[in-house]
Enzyme design. Structure first.
Site, mmCIF file in Angstrom:
data_model
loop_
_atom_site.group_PDB
_atom_site.id
_atom_site.type_symbol
_atom_site.label_atom_id
_atom_site.label_comp_id
_atom_site.label_asym_id
_atom_site.label_seq_id
_atom_site.Cartn_x
_atom_site.Cartn_y
_atom_site.Cartn_z
ATOM 1 N N HIS A 234 -6.505 60.802 -35.943
ATOM 2 C CA HIS A 234 -5.755 59.455 -36.398
ATOM 3 C C HIS A 234 -5.565 59.286 -37.725
ATOM 4 O O HIS A 234 -5.853 58.086 -38.204
ATOM 5 C CB HIS A 234 -6.445 58.452 -35.369
ATOM 6 C CG HIS A 234 -5.717 57.203 -35.116
ATOM 7 N ND1 HIS A 234 -5.603 56.899 -33.808
ATOM 8 C CD2 HIS A 234 -4.877 56.472 -35.884
ATOM 9 C CE1 HIS A 234 -4.784 55.665 -33.946
ATOM 10 N NE2 HIS A 234 -4.264 55.414 -34.996
ATOM 11 N N ARG B 259 -10.875 54.117 -26.388
ATOM 12 C CA ARG B 259 -10.349 54.915 -27.368
ATOM 13 C C ARG B 259 -10.753 54.804 -28.607
ATOM 14 O O ARG B 259 -10.549 53.743 -29.177
ATOM 15 C CB ARG B 259 -8.875 54.962 -26.979
ATOM 16 C CG ARG B 259 -8.176 55.846 -27.714
ATOM 17 C CD ARG B 259 -6.489 55.949 -27.750
ATOM 18 N NE ARG B 259 -6.141 56.825 -28.632
ATOM 19 C CZ ARG B 259 -4.889 56.354 -29.495
ATOM 20 N NH1 ARG B 259 -4.475 55.412 -29.471
ATOM 21 N NH2 ARG B 259 -4.470 57.450 -30.265
ATOM 22 N N TYR C 62 5.015 49.823 -28.133
ATOM 23 C CA TYR C 62 5.301 48.826 -28.856
ATOM 24 C C TYR C 62 6.367 48.204 -28.460
ATOM 25 O O TYR C 62 6.702 46.855 -28.272
ATOM 26 C CB TYR C 62 4.959 48.755 -30.242
ATOM 27 C CG TYR C 62 3.326 48.885 -30.709
ATOM 28 C CD1 TYR C 62 2.416 47.920 -30.586
ATOM 29 C CD2 TYR C 62 2.860 50.310 -30.655
ATOM 30 C CE1 TYR C 62 1.170 48.252 -30.832
ATOM 31 C CE2 TYR C 62 1.623 50.575 -30.488
ATOM 32 C CZ TYR C 62 0.482 49.421 -30.937
ATOM 33 O OH TYR C 62 -0.751 49.750 -30.831
ATOM 34 N N GLU D 132 -1.802 52.936 -26.250
ATOM 35 C CA GLU D 132 -1.809 51.671 -27.031
ATOM 36 C C GLU D 132 -0.683 50.775 -26.429
ATOM 37 O O GLU D 132 0.379 51.376 -26.131
ATOM 38 C CB GLU D 132 -1.613 51.966 -28.514
ATOM 39 C CG GLU D 132 -2.809 52.480 -29.284
ATOM 40 C CD GLU D 132 -2.354 52.795 -30.820
ATOM 41 O OE1 GLU D 132 -1.919 51.999 -31.224
ATOM 42 O OE2 GLU D 132 -2.783 53.726 -31.095
ATOM 43 N N GLU E 272 0.153 59.610 -32.535
ATOM 44 C CA GLU E 272 1.523 59.211 -33.115
ATOM 45 C C GLU E 272 1.989 60.158 -34.242
ATOM 46 O O GLU E 272 2.149 59.691 -35.566
ATOM 47 C CB GLU E 272 1.425 57.926 -33.580
ATOM 48 C CG GLU E 272 1.257 56.788 -32.433
ATOM 49 C CD GLU E 272 1.624 55.445 -33.063
ATOM 50 O OE1 GLU E 272 2.066 55.067 -34.066
ATOM 51 O OE2 GLU E 272 1.752 54.495 -32.078
ATOM 52 N N ASN F 162 1.960 55.371 -26.676
ATOM 53 C CA ASN F 162 1.790 54.314 -27.572
ATOM 54 C C ASN F 162 3.210 53.577 -27.326
ATOM 55 O O ASN F 162 4.173 54.135 -27.981
ATOM 56 C CB ASN F 162 1.362 54.341 -28.844
ATOM 57 C CG ASN F 162 -0.168 54.982 -29.047
ATOM 58 O OD1 ASN F 162 -0.708 55.070 -27.883
ATOM 59 N ND2 ASN F 162 -0.509 55.267 -30.224
HETATM 60 C C1 NOJ Z 1 -0.188 52.652 -33.643
HETATM 61 C C2 NOJ Z 1 -1.262 52.974 -34.626
HETATM 62 O O1 NOJ Z 1 -1.803 54.140 -33.724
HETATM 63 C C3 NOJ Z 1 -2.414 52.293 -34.822
HETATM 64 O O2 NOJ Z 1 -3.112 52.909 -35.898
HETATM 65 C C4 NOJ Z 1 -1.811 51.058 -35.502
HETATM 66 O O3 NOJ Z 1 -2.812 50.052 -36.131
HETATM 67 C C5 NOJ Z 1 -1.075 49.990 -34.244
HETATM 68 N N1 NOJ Z 1 0.060 51.039 -33.733
HETATM 69 C C6 NOJ Z 1 -0.415 48.954 -34.604
HETATM 70 O O4 NOJ Z 1 0.559 48.964 -35.420
#
Ligand code: NOJ
Length: 486
Positions: free
Chosen positions: A147, A103, A333, A390, A192, A331
């Site tokens: 992005h 990606r 985290y 992600e 995002e 995404n």
């Molecule tokens: C999400 C973002 O899409 C990406 O650009 C960023 O580097 C990562 N999170 C890590 O924070």
């Protein structure tokens, strides 16, 4: 740290044979990938007729990284990924890793230096060559259209706050479909939008306007950004419509940052309410229009209190409803521990709480919340095709030390393993999950944090551009092999 390492060594052994058998056929088609984004990796900021992007200006003129790093840092060179000699070596590392999907994003400003109008053929040529080189290695491209790097010419016209941004994006996306549609079968419109619009852009505006600290936002400021996201979502639906009308082969989706919320004190009704509001602003503000055709009413009402111009029409809602994404890019985290706090916009402290002793850059480490959000998408949003676009981690220098030519990033390994386990558990329970993408293959330019935050599974020496696979690279390689060959 010891406990985390123990979990990491145990984790693979815990995948049950039942889980493996049930998923056998399905897992054969499962995408294993890595991700990046143009501004974070390409460099070559003045090459081949490229125009100027907002991020070129943020870094070179506004010095936005100074807020978080000691010096001014830019993506002018980044990790040199625009260079073919360099990227061929990097593709070879991806191939060796065993991923089936890469990606990456296209820099709008390389194709259309002014944002609209005249096409820069050299930019088109670059991505065509890159796609051919990727294909030669047997890796499938997943292309993000936007992005965060917007042509500066459009930024100066107001960016996403300008209603014309819908047509700007439509022109750009259609150019991409026409020039690369034969070679790309998975497109992502936006990456995002929450983080870009409600965190990074207001932070940068504050920095430019000398407001400190840069992340203190007013309710009015964020409510105005809701207008920007409304245009962005209209642009998303318009381009999905175009893609389908043109009968393009493949799929088009959007990537959201999804972050389940947890009341900091579950016994405090104010924290419970704040967590629900934050969930509405971060998650439902996007999921609802995308999959249910309209904004969550109570969040729209909050924004409208501070922004009278935010008035989505029946036609807007009809456009949303008729043009759902073919897949949802997720995404993930971390979840957010949320508290009620009048010092923050809307009285909600959405990101300030992280009880972990070793802190991951992007929030508390809670893999169970990836499972929860996946089940919620299955149960509340019609179980769309989902791809984790992600997931990954950075914990600070201690976990990313280059010692004897290797990086023993035990915390990252533990994080990745546990998130893959929980995601596959959700898949086993019927979540329509079709891929997992790790962020990121290489250390790179982490936006306002410059080069100070490493997320790669390959270490990059930013001075020499030398690449050294970390331990996590070999662990991810093992995981991929394990699922591909079982
Ligand atoms: C999400 C973002 O899409 C990406 O650009 C960023 O580097 C990562 N999170 C890590 O924070």
């Amino acid at each position: 740290m010891k406990a985390a390492m123990l979990v990491s060594t145990m984790s693979l052994c815990l995948i049950s044979p039942v889980l493996l058998n049930a998923q056998k056929t399905d897992m054969k088609k499962f995408l294993w990938g890595v991700a990046s984004a143009s501004y974070q990796v390409e460099g070559a900021y003045q090459a081949d007729g490229k125009g100027v992007s907002n991020w070129d200006v943020y870094t070179n003129t506004n010095h936005v990284t100074e807020e978080f790093t000691k010096d001014n840092q830019t993506g002018n060179v980044a990790i040199n990924e625009y260079d073919r000699t360099q990227y061929l070596k990097d593709i070879a590392l991806m191939k060796q890793l065993g991923v089936t999907s890469y990606r990456f994003s296209i820099a709008w400003v390389r194709l259309l230096p002014e944002g609209t109008g005249k096409v820069n053929e050299k930019g088109v040529q670059h991505y065509n060559q890159f796609l051919d080189d990727l294909k030669a290695s047997g890796i499938e491209p997943m292309v993000t259209l936007f992005h965060w790097d917007l042509p500066q010419a459009l930024q100066e016209k107001g960016g996403w706050l300008n209603p014309a941004s819908v047509q700007w994006f439509e022109e750009y996306a259609n150019l991409v479909f026409k020039r690369f549609g034969q070679k790309v079968k998975k497109f992502i419109t936006f990456n995002e939008p929450y983080v870009d619009n409600f965190l990074i852009t207001p932070m940068i505006n504050n920095k430019i306007n000398g407001i400190k600290p840069a992340f203190s936002f007013t309710s009015e400021q964020l409510a105005e950004r809701a207008t920007a996201t409304h245009h962005l979502l209209l642009a998303n639906a318009t381009v999905i419509r175009d893609f389908h009308q043109k009968k393009m082969e493949g799929m088009i989706g959007i990537t959201l940052s999804l972050s389940p919320t947890i009341p900091l004190n579950p016994d405090n009704p104010d924290d419970v309410k704040a967590a629900a509001t934050q969930d509405g602003m971060h998650n439902r503000w996007f999921l609802d229009p995308l999959f249910k055709g309209k904004y969550p009413a109570e969040i729209l009402a909050i924004y409208q209190q501070y922004n009278k111009n935010l008035q989505p029409s029946a036609a807007d809602y009809a456009l949303f409803a008729a043009n759902k994404p073919d897949f949802l890019g997720i995404n993930f985290y971390a979840p957010a521990y949320v508290s009620a706090d009048t010092r923050f916009a809307f009285g909600v402290n959405g990101f300030g709480n992280n009880p972990d002793s070793v802190k991951m850059f992007n929030g508390p480490v809670r893999p169970a919340y990836l499972y929860k959000i996946l089940m919620r998408l299955k149960n509340d949003y019609g179980n769309p095709v989902m791809i984790i676009t992600e997931n990954g981690a950075g914990f600070g220098e201690a976990d990313d030390q280059l010692v004897n030519n290797t990086v023993n990033d035990a915390l990252r390994i533990d994080y990745v393993r546990r998130h893959i386990d929980t995601a596959l558990q959700a898949k086993k329970e019927g979540v329509n999950l079709q891929g997992y993408t790790l962020w990121s293959i290489f250390d790179n330019f982490e936006w306002v944090f410059g080069y100070s935050r490493r997320f790669g599974i390959v270490h990059v020496n930013f001075e020499t551009q030398e690449r050294i696979p970390k331990k996590s690279y070999y662990e991810y390689q093992k995981i991929i092999r394990f699922y591909q060959h079982k």
